[in-house]
Design an enzyme around this catalytic site. Sequence first.
Site, mmCIF file in Angstrom:
data_model
loop_
_atom_site.group_PDB
_atom_site.id
_atom_site.type_symbol
_atom_site.label_atom_id
_atom_site.label_comp_id
_atom_site.label_asym_id
_atom_site.label_seq_id
_atom_site.Cartn_x
_atom_site.Cartn_y
_atom_site.Cartn_z
ATOM 1 C CD GLU A 30 -1.504 0.169 8.753
ATOM 2 O OE1 GLU A 30 -2.713 0.264 9.007
ATOM 3 O OE2 GLU A 30 -0.966 -0.848 8.278
ATOM 4 C CB SER B 31 1.699 13.318 9.522
ATOM 5 O OG SER B 31 2.307 12.450 10.457
ATOM 6 C CD GLU C 44 3.883 11.209 -2.842
ATOM 7 O OE1 GLU C 44 4.226 12.421 -2.826
ATOM 8 O OE2 GLU C 44 3.147 10.718 -3.688
ATOM 9 C CG PHE D 246 -1.853 1.013 1.479
ATOM 10 C CD1 PHE D 246 -3.143 0.889 0.965
ATOM 11 C CD2 PHE D 246 -1.556 2.136 2.240
ATOM 12 C CE1 PHE D 246 -4.109 1.868 1.200
ATOM 13 C CE2 PHE D 246 -2.513 3.121 2.474
ATOM 14 C CZ PHE D 246 -3.788 2.988 1.955
HETATM 15 N N1 CAA Z 1 -13.141 8.339 5.833
HETATM 16 C C1 CAA Z 1 -13.716 8.954 4.783
HETATM 17 N N2 CAA Z 1 -13.339 10.169 4.362
HETATM 18 C C2 CAA Z 1 -12.333 10.780 5.024
HETATM 19 C C3 CAA Z 1 -11.692 10.193 6.124
HETATM 20 C C4 CAA Z 1 -12.140 8.928 6.527
HETATM 21 N N3 CAA Z 1 -11.583 8.289 7.556
HETATM 22 N N4 CAA Z 1 -10.743 11.029 6.579
HETATM 23 C C5 CAA Z 1 -10.774 12.115 5.781
HETATM 24 N N5 CAA Z 1 -11.733 11.964 4.834
HETATM 25 C C6 CAA Z 1 -12.147 12.927 3.822
HETATM 26 C C7 CAA Z 1 -12.657 14.169 4.516
HETATM 27 O O1 CAA Z 1 -14.032 14.039 4.857
HETATM 28 C C8 CAA Z 1 -12.385 15.248 3.509
HETATM 29 O O2 CAA Z 1 -13.418 15.306 2.538
HETATM 30 P P1 CAA Z 1 -14.578 16.460 2.633
HETATM 31 O O3 CAA Z 1 -13.835 17.743 2.443
HETATM 32 O O4 CAA Z 1 -15.484 16.114 1.502
HETATM 33 O O5 CAA Z 1 -15.206 16.338 3.967
HETATM 34 C C9 CAA Z 1 -11.122 14.766 2.799
HETATM 35 O O6 CAA Z 1 -11.018 13.364 3.054
HETATM 36 C C10 CAA Z 1 -9.883 15.464 3.336
HETATM 37 O O7 CAA Z 1 -9.842 15.202 4.718
HETATM 38 P P2 CAA Z 1 -9.103 16.150 5.763
HETATM 39 O O8 CAA Z 1 -9.465 17.584 5.466
HETATM 40 O O9 CAA Z 1 -9.378 15.612 7.114
HETATM 41 O O10 CAA Z 1 -7.582 15.930 5.332
HETATM 42 P P3 CAA Z 1 -6.265 16.376 6.036
HETATM 43 O O11 CAA Z 1 -5.302 16.731 4.985
HETATM 44 O O12 CAA Z 1 -6.545 17.361 7.127
HETATM 45 O O13 CAA Z 1 -5.691 15.006 6.657
HETATM 46 C C11 CAA Z 1 -5.266 13.384 8.362
HETATM 47 C C12 CAA Z 1 -6.282 14.323 7.678
HETATM 48 C C13 CAA Z 1 -6.096 12.654 9.410
HETATM 49 C C14 CAA Z 1 -4.130 14.140 9.014
HETATM 50 C C15 CAA Z 1 -4.716 12.374 7.300
HETATM 51 O O14 CAA Z 1 -3.838 13.027 6.405
HETATM 52 C C16 CAA Z 1 -4.009 11.206 7.908
HETATM 53 O O15 CAA Z 1 -4.645 10.240 8.351
HETATM 54 N N6 CAA Z 1 -2.642 11.216 7.909
HETATM 55 C C17 CAA Z 1 -1.876 10.057 8.303
HETATM 56 C C18 CAA Z 1 -1.593 9.197 7.128
HETATM 57 C C19 CAA Z 1 -1.265 7.781 7.496
HETATM 58 O O16 CAA Z 1 -1.898 7.165 8.336
HETATM 59 N N7 CAA Z 1 -0.295 7.227 6.781
HETATM 60 C C20 CAA Z 1 0.042 5.859 6.945
HETATM 61 C C21 CAA Z 1 0.772 5.392 5.718
HETATM 62 S S1 CAA Z 1 0.375 3.770 5.274
HETATM 63 C C22 CAA Z 1 1.358 2.776 6.237
HETATM 64 O O17 CAA Z 1 1.961 3.162 7.198
HETATM 65 C C23 CAA Z 1 1.261 1.360 5.823
HETATM 66 C C24 CAA Z 1 2.420 0.515 6.098
HETATM 67 O O18 CAA Z 1 3.249 0.317 5.236
HETATM 68 C C25 CAA Z 1 2.476 -0.213 7.379
#
Ligand code: CAA
Length: 379
Positions: free
Chosen positions: A363, A132, A127, A123
Amino acid sequence: MDFAFTDTHTMIRETARKFADERIAPGTIERDEKEEFPAAIVKELGELGFMGMMVPEEWGGSGLDTTSYVLALEEISRVDASVGVIMSVNNSLVCYGVNRDGTKEQKEKYLRPLAAGKMLGAFALSEPEAGSDASNQHTVAARDGEHYVLNGTKNWITNGSTADVVLVMAATDRTKGPKGISTFIVEKGTPGFSVAKRERKLGIRSSDTVSLSFQDCRVPAANRIGAEGEGFRFAMRTLEGGRIGIAAQALGIAQACLDASVRYARERKAFDRPIAELQAIQFKIADMATNIGASRMLMLKAAALKDRGEQFGAEAAMAKLFASRTAVESALEAIQIHGGYGYVREYLVERYLRDAKITEIYEGTSEIQRIVIARSLLK
Ligand code: CAA
């Protein structure tokens, strides 16, 4: 909320425990030392039905619920958190997302082998400048007829070099921010797709973590999951489920710390008696057990909500936040209880600390989990 386990839950947990103790445990230290990917074990996990646990049977999965999945993942991670994360990414991030939003053709071509453990998935959201701040995607996907042309770099991708397919989030319209991101299934071997760098890590060292590079990489439009612009939502919704998996991984590490500490406290003598008789040790063990119990409840609650089709994002974040902290604290205390033995490599507890730390980072860091929890309360 009823946390009584069904016969299936108990059977799955026992199967996972036995497999972990008999098949995974013997090579754990060596694989960690050599940073060696556990290919044979991953193959066997597939044969056991553990690589697509929540995928319906019609698509080659085990058709189990989230509770079964986290019980199994905890047991596997208790013995080897590297194997835990490999299993977790394939189940929670790849199979779950493709099953939920993929087309019939995508499910036939990719989900079926992924769920059966015949393919491995990764997944790719993160980048160099989008950890975050995940919507700050610099990887771009430009439409060209019946293809998209991908350019960019992905970082810290679990299973990245071993995966047969990678779910890649990329900007199809950079002017639209989170609403300009789309998800693509990219096959290994696609021209222009390569492994850029292999990471050497503090912990989970036998899992495969790499940077991926896309240079004019042409991906069929049929491999886009969902509509254009739906990719960020896809990633966020998928990560909600993934976070319950990381809670299970953290819980497994914490449980291993507790088990090792109890064993050692009974055996080790100081001042003419087992150290288990010293309150200083008892209090550490009691705190560890209490935090583990609370983590388990949070994890099972999030899993139950998910299985009932209710909102579970905040509960998943709470479970991950609490369980990952518990894993790190339990590992520190386990080392303290083991004293000098805790600091050397022939005892397992120093690895538990190295493995535990990542559960507070990937995550979604603990800080991101707090944002998710706070937003759910303050919206
Ligand atoms: N479900 C559905 N929609 C969602 C959502 C969710 N859980 N979270 C956000 N959205 C939607 C929002 O509703 C919004 O849409 P609308 O404007 O229509 O309402 C849109 O997405 C943008 O959302 P935000 O304005 O909340 O976005 P943001 O830029 O402020 O980011 C954040 C929010 C929570 C900080 C997010 O960027 C985040 O979770 N960051 C962490 C990323 C992460 O977990 N990375 C892990 C990498 S994968 C990994 O680690 C795997 C591995 O290899 C082990």
